[in-house]
Design a protein around this motif. Sequence first.
Motif, short mmCIF file in Angstrom:
data_model
loop_
_atom_site.label_atom_id
_atom_site.label_comp_id
_atom_site.label_asym_id
_atom_site.label_seq_id
_atom_site.Cartn_x
_atom_site.Cartn_y
_atom_site.Cartn_z
N GLN A 1 58.26 -43.94 -40.60
CA GLN A 1 59.74 -43.41 -41.08
C GLN A 1 59.61 -43.02 -42.39
OE1 GLN A 1 62.72 -44.04 -39.03
NE2 GLN A 1 63.94 -43.92 -40.64
N THR B 1 61.86 -37.82 -34.02
CA THR B 1 62.70 -38.38 -32.88
C THR B 1 64.18 -36.99 -32.18
OG1 THR B 1 63.16 -40.07 -35.05
CG2 THR B 1 65.12 -39.92 -34.23
N ARG B 2 64.33 -37.53 -31.45
CA ARG B 2 65.68 -36.98 -30.61
C ARG B 2 64.93 -35.34 -30.39
NH1 ARG B 2 70.79 -34.74 -29.64
NH2 ARG B 2 72.11 -35.73 -28.63
N ARG C 1 62.97 -39.01 -38.65
CA ARG C 1 63.45 -40.78 -38.91
C ARG C 1 64.77 -40.97 -37.94
NH1 ARG C 1 64.82 -41.00 -45.04
NH2 ARG C 1 62.78 -40.45 -45.94
N PHE C 2 64.15 -42.63 -37.85
CA PHE C 2 65.17 -43.45 -36.10
C PHE C 2 65.49 -44.56 -36.61
CE2 PHE C 2 64.88 -46.04 -32.24
CZ PHE C 2 66.01 -45.01 -31.44
N TYR D 1 63.77 -47.48 -35.75
CA TYR D 1 62.55 -47.81 -35.49
C TYR D 1 61.87 -48.81 -35.98
CZ TYR D 1 62.04 -48.94 -40.41
OH TYR D 1 61.73 -50.02 -41.93
N PRO E 1 61.57 -43.25 -30.05
CA PRO E 1 62.91 -42.54 -30.82
C PRO E 1 63.13 -41.30 -30.30
CG PRO E 1 60.56 -43.46 -32.35
CD PRO E 1 60.66 -44.34 -30.88
N ASN E 2 61.76 -40.20 -29.77
CA ASN E 2 61.62 -39.35 -29.44
C ASN E 2 62.94 -38.99 -27.68
OD1 ASN E 2 61.06 -36.50 -29.17
ND2 ASN E 2 60.23 -37.34 -26.75
N LYS F 1 65.33 -41.02 -28.49
CA LYS F 1 66.56 -41.93 -28.97
C LYS F 1 66.48 -43.63 -28.05
CE LYS F 1 70.73 -41.87 -31.05
NZ LYS F 1 72.30 -40.97 -31.00
N ASN G 1 65.72 -47.41 -28.34
CA ASN G 1 65.32 -48.78 -28.95
C ASN G 1 64.54 -49.93 -28.18
OD1 ASN G 1 67.23 -49.70 -28.18
ND2 ASN G 1 68.43 -49.98 -30.15
N GLU H 1 55.56 -35.75 -36.84
CA GLU H 1 57.04 -34.74 -36.86
C GLU H 1 56.28 -33.90 -37.94
OE1 GLU H 1 58.68 -32.47 -38.08
OE2 GLU H 1 61.01 -32.91 -37.37
#
Length: 630
Positions: free
Chosen positions: A248, A255-256, A262-263, A266, A316-317, A319, A321, A417
Motif C-alpha cells: 500500500q 486495486t480495481r 492503493r486501496f 487496505y 482490493p482487486n 474493491k 474490504n 502492481e
Amino acid sequence: MNKLGGYMGKVLLVDLTTNSINDYPWSDNDREMYLGGKIMAAKILYDNIKTPIDAFSPDNLLCITTSPLNGSGTPSSNRFNISTISPLTGLLTSSNCGGSFGLHLKKAGYDGLIIKGKSKTPVWIEIKEDFVKIHDATELWGKSTSSTQAVLPKFKGKIVIGPAGENKVRYASIFSQERVAGRGGVGAVMGSKNLKAITAEGNKKTPIANKQDAIKLNKKFVKLLKNHSITGKELPELGTANLIRKMQANKQLATRNYRYGRFNDYHLVSGEYMKENFLIRNTGCIGCPIKCSRVVEFNGKHVRGPELETLGLLGPNLKNNNLELIIRWNYILDELGMDTISTGGVIGFAMELSENGLWDCDLKFGEVENIEELLYDIAYRKGIGDLLAEGVKRLSEIMGGENYAIHSKGLELAAYEPRGAVGQGLGYAVSNRGGCHINGGYLIFLEGLGLGMDPYTTKAKAEFTMLQQDLLEAVSAGGTCIFTTYATMPSSLINECGSVLSDFTGKVIKHSGFSAAIINSSIIDNMPIHIPTLPHTKVLTAVTGINITFPILKKIGERGYNIERLFNIRMGLTKNDDRLPHRLVKECQVPADKRSRVPLDVLKKEYYRKRGWDENGKPTEKLLNYLGLN
C-alpha cells in the motif's frame, strides 16, 4: 544406478491409457546437471514432448518431482513440484507445494512420478515400496478436496483434485493436505486424465552422503532463519499478509483490476487485522521453522487462512474490504480445488468488462454479495461461470477489453502492481510460466518490500532479475522453500524499510549492475564461493556428496531457466509473448508521473542481452554450449 546422497534412485512412469507401470531412466549425470524439482521436470518434458500439443491431450505429461533435500532434515525442505503444459498458457508451467506427498513419495522409493495418457474412467493411483496399483475412483468423483483426502487410506501422502479439476477449469489446482499446487492449471491437466488422486507410502529414508556435516549445517540453517527479521518475526507473526501494508505504501497493491496501486481500506484486509480478529494460530509445512501459514475460524472449523495473493486479488482487486468474506471464499475455493489468484483476476476483469458495457454479467466492483454462488458456477462451468473458467486471456478474446486484460502469456498476474515496481513488471513479462512473481524473479523485494531500490529506474533491473530468477530456480530445485532466501539479506538492511540505511543500500544496488553481471557470467564459475547467509550450497554438498558452490548452484538455476525457455519456444513462444497488457505499459498509474508505467521495451532489450539470448529472445549457441544444453 544412484551413487549420490539425497536421491532414492528411481523415477516412476505410469501410462493411464495402457495401465502400464515402468521405471523412467534418470542418471547420476542428470541429477548433477538438473538437481531435481522443477528443473528435473523441465528436462523430462523437453525430452518427451517434441511438438506443440494441447494441454488436455493424453500425450501431455504430468511430472511430479521431489528434490535431494526432501527428507534430509533441512529446514523448510519437504516440498514437491508439479510441472506440465498449462491449459492457460499452452506453455510449461510448474507449481510448488508444501504438502506431505513429496516426502511420502521418497519414502516409497521414488524421486519422481510421471503420468501420461488418459484413463477411460475415473481412477486413483496407489504407490507403495513394493507395488503400484491403479484403482477405480468412480465413488470419489465429484467430492471436494478435503472429502477425497478423508476417504483415502490414512497415514499416506496424498494429492487430489476437486470438482474444478474434474471439469477442467483452466486454473484448477492440486491439493496435498491443506497445501496447494495452485498455479497454471495443473489440477485441470490431472482431471483431463481422469485421475482423481494419488497416494504414496513407504519406510525408506533419504540417504545422506555426509550425515554429521548435514546435521551441523541444518542446525545453523534453522538458527539463521529464526534469528532473521522476516523468517523469524514477520512471517511467523503475520504470514505473507505482512506485505499488504508495505505494498500500500509503495503503490504496489493491485486495486480495481490493476487500475490503481492503493486501496483506501487496505488495513481491513491486512495481516495485522487478520491477527487481531480471526487468527487461531500460525502453522507451517512439515519441518518448517518459519510457520508462515495462518489457521483461522470458519463456521466453527479451524481452516487454512488466506495468503497475501488471495487477500489482494479477492480484496482490493475487487474493491472488497470484507476479510470475513475472503476467508469464506478461500475455504470454498480450496474445497473446489481452484487457484485463488486466477479466480480473483478473472472476476476483476469481468467486473471491468461489465462496467465498460462489454458484458452484461451483473458483476460490479465493490458489490460482492453474489460472488460465493459464482465460485461454484465457475467450478461446475454453469452459466457465466463456464466463460470465467477459461481465464482472462480467453475471456478477452471473446468479449474484448484486451487493454485491461491483466495477464502475461495467459497466466493472471499476482497481486503486485508492477507500475510501482518496474523490475517486477519485467519479471512478469519474461517469466517462463507467465504472470508469476516468483518465476519472474521477485525483484519487487529490492524495489520497496525489502530494500529501497528506486522502483522506477531501469538501471540494474535486467541484471538483478536474471540473478534472482536463476537463484530461485536452483533453490526450488534443491528442495527448500524460496522463503528461506529472505535470510540472504541481513536483517539490519530490512528492519526499517524506508530508513536511511535501507535507502542507501537501494542506491548502491541501483549502481551495482556491473557486479551482478559478473556474478551472472562465467568469470566466477571455478571460484569456491559459499555465501554465509545462503546455506543451501553447503547443505546440498553435505547431503548429495556433490561439490555445489554458489557459482555451481547459480549455473544450475540458469540451466533450468533456459531449458524451460527452449521448451516454450518449441511450443510456439515468440518474443511478442514477452509482454504486459496495455494498461501497465502505456497508462501511468499516477497521471502526473510519467515514470509510473513499465518501460518494458527498454527493460526487455537489456534483459535479452544480459541473458545471452538473441534479439528474438532465443538462447544463443554460445549460451547453450556454456550450459551443456546442446
